[in-house]
Design a protein around this motif. Structure first.
Motif, PDB file in Angstrom:
ATOM      1  N   ASP A  36       0.730  -1.219  -0.214  1.00 33.91           N
ATOM      2  CA  ASP A  36      -0.071  -0.324  -0.052  1.00 33.91           C
ATOM      3  C   ASP A  36       0.883   1.132   0.036  1.00 33.91           C
ATOM      4  OD1 ASP A  36      -1.601   2.560   0.508  1.00 33.91           O
ATOM      5  OD2 ASP A  36      -1.729   1.194   2.625  1.00 33.91           O
ATOM      6  N   HIS A  37       1.074   1.847  -0.841  1.00 33.26           N
ATOM      7  CA  HIS A  37       1.934   3.078  -1.003  1.00 33.26           C
ATOM      8  C   HIS A  37       2.165   3.839  -0.063  1.00 33.26           C
ATOM      9  CE1 HIS A  37       4.721   5.170  -3.413  1.00 33.26           C
ATOM     10  NE2 HIS A  37       4.137   6.080  -3.203  1.00 33.26           N
ATOM     11  N   ALA A  38       1.067   4.500   0.233  1.00 37.18           N
ATOM     12  CA  ALA A  38       0.630   5.715   1.802  1.00 37.18           C
ATOM     13  C   ALA A  38       0.876   4.968   2.405  1.00 37.18           C
ATOM     14  CB  ALA A  38      -0.683   5.724   1.334  1.00 37.18           C
ATOM     15  N   GLY A  39       0.458   3.944   2.582  1.00 40.47           N
ATOM     16  CA  GLY A  39       0.757   3.261   4.508  1.00 40.47           C
ATOM     17  C   GLY A  39       2.458   2.886   3.726  1.00 40.47           C
ATOM     18  N   ALA A  40       3.369   2.728   3.118  1.00 36.13           N
ATOM     19  CA  ALA A  40       4.412   2.319   3.064  1.00 36.13           C
ATOM     20  C   ALA A  40       5.319   3.490   3.341  1.00 36.13           C
ATOM     21  CB  ALA A  40       5.227   1.509   2.195  1.00 36.13           C
ATOM     22  N   ASP A  69       3.688  15.446   1.110  1.00 33.66           N
ATOM     23  CA  ASP A  69       3.792  16.341   0.507  1.00 33.66           C
ATOM     24  C   ASP A  69       3.412  16.894  -0.635  1.00 33.66           C
ATOM     25  OD1 ASP A  69       2.453  19.024   1.637  1.00 33.66           O
ATOM     26  OD2 ASP A  69       3.899  20.068   1.215  1.00 33.66           O
ATOM     27  N   SER A  70       4.088  16.225  -1.701  1.00 36.04           N
ATOM     28  CA  SER A  70       4.004  16.350  -3.131  1.00 36.04           C
ATOM     29  C   SER A  70       2.462  16.033  -3.755  1.00 36.04           C
ATOM     30  CB  SER A  70       5.152  16.062  -4.170  1.00 36.04           C
ATOM     31  OG  SER A  70       5.332  14.543  -4.110  1.00 36.04           O
ATOM     32  N   TRP A  71       2.115  14.676  -2.939  1.00 32.26           N
ATOM     33  CA  TRP A  71       0.929  14.012  -3.790  1.00 32.26           C
ATOM     34  C   TRP A  71      -0.068  13.083  -3.196  1.00 32.26           C
ATOM     35  CZ3 TRP A  71      -0.707   9.102  -2.876  1.00 32.26           C
ATOM     36  CH2 TRP A  71       0.072   8.499  -1.997  1.00 32.26           C
ATOM     37  N   MET A  72       0.031  13.177  -1.897  1.00 33.60           N
ATOM     38  CA  MET A  72      -0.917  12.538  -0.631  1.00 33.60           C
ATOM     39  C   MET A  72      -1.944  13.878  -0.167  1.00 33.60           C
ATOM     40  SD  MET A  72      -0.670  11.151   2.369  1.00 33.60           S
ATOM     41  CE  MET A  72       0.545   9.374   2.591  1.00 33.60           C
ATOM     42  N   PRO A  73      -3.403  13.523  -1.002  1.00 35.58           N
ATOM     43  CA  PRO A  73      -4.170  14.642  -0.024  1.00 35.58           C
ATOM     44  C   PRO A  73      -4.430  15.080   0.834  1.00 35.58           C
ATOM     45  CG  PRO A  73      -5.493  12.589  -0.627  1.00 35.58           C
ATOM     46  CD  PRO A  73      -3.910  11.839  -0.827  1.00 35.58           C
ATOM     47  N   ALA A  74      -4.506  16.278   0.803  1.00 35.45           N
ATOM     48  CA  ALA A  74      -4.285  17.397   1.911  1.00 35.45           C
ATOM     49  C   ALA A  74      -5.347  16.438   3.234  1.00 35.45           C
ATOM     50  CB  ALA A  74      -4.682  18.363   1.980  1.00 35.45           C
ATOM     51  N   ARG A  77      -2.094  14.117   4.874  1.00 42.38           N
ATOM     52  CA  ARG A  77      -0.799  14.691   5.220  1.00 42.38           C
ATOM     53  C   ARG A  77      -0.354  16.037   6.139  1.00 42.38           C
ATOM     54  NH1 ARG A  77      -1.291  17.663  -0.242  1.00 42.38           N
ATOM     55  NH2 ARG A  77      -1.342  19.432   0.703  1.00 42.38           N
ATOM     56  N   ARG A  78      -1.919  16.674   6.212  1.00 40.99           N
ATOM     57  CA  ARG A  78      -2.215  17.405   7.521  1.00 40.99           C
ATOM     58  C   ARG A  78      -3.280  17.225   7.912  1.00 40.99           C
ATOM     59  NH1 ARG A  78       2.614  20.066   6.877  1.00 40.99           N
ATOM     60  NH2 ARG A  78       2.716  20.940   4.890  1.00 40.99           N
TER      61      ARG A  78
END
Length: 89
Positions: A36-40, A69-74, A77-78
């Motif tokens: 899972d890209h986001a999980g990794a 920060d360059s691609w993950m939905p706000a 990441r925040r």
């Protein structure tokens, strides 16, 4: 012959994989399913932030800005309230 073009997502993935390799992270040889890209990325970021791993803050900030920060939905990441808790300073 038509040159092969990779998608921006594929190019980002390869850059991220190269960065992780430079930092000493590698995929386990016996794992067959795709991560899972986001999980990794969250797991790597957590390891970079762990004082026991010995990564400096500039490495953490660079990894975050380049690969999260360059691609993950706000909202991911925040997280709401993160600034007040000192997570995003």
């Amino acid at each position: 012959m038509v040159p092969h073009r990779v998608s921006s997502w594929t190019a980002r993935w390869w850059r991220c994989a190269a960065t992780c390799a430079l930092l000493g992270f590698e995929r386990q040889a016996d794992v067959r399913e795709p991560e899972d890209h986001a999980g990794a990325l969250a797991e790597v970021m957590g390891l970079l932030a762990d004082p026991a791993e010995g990564q400096d803050e500039s490495t953490q900030r660079l990894f975050f800005s380049e690969h999260i920060d360059s691609w993950m939905p706000a909202p991911v990441r925040r997280p709401a309230g993160g600034e007040e808790r000192g997570f995003l300073s």
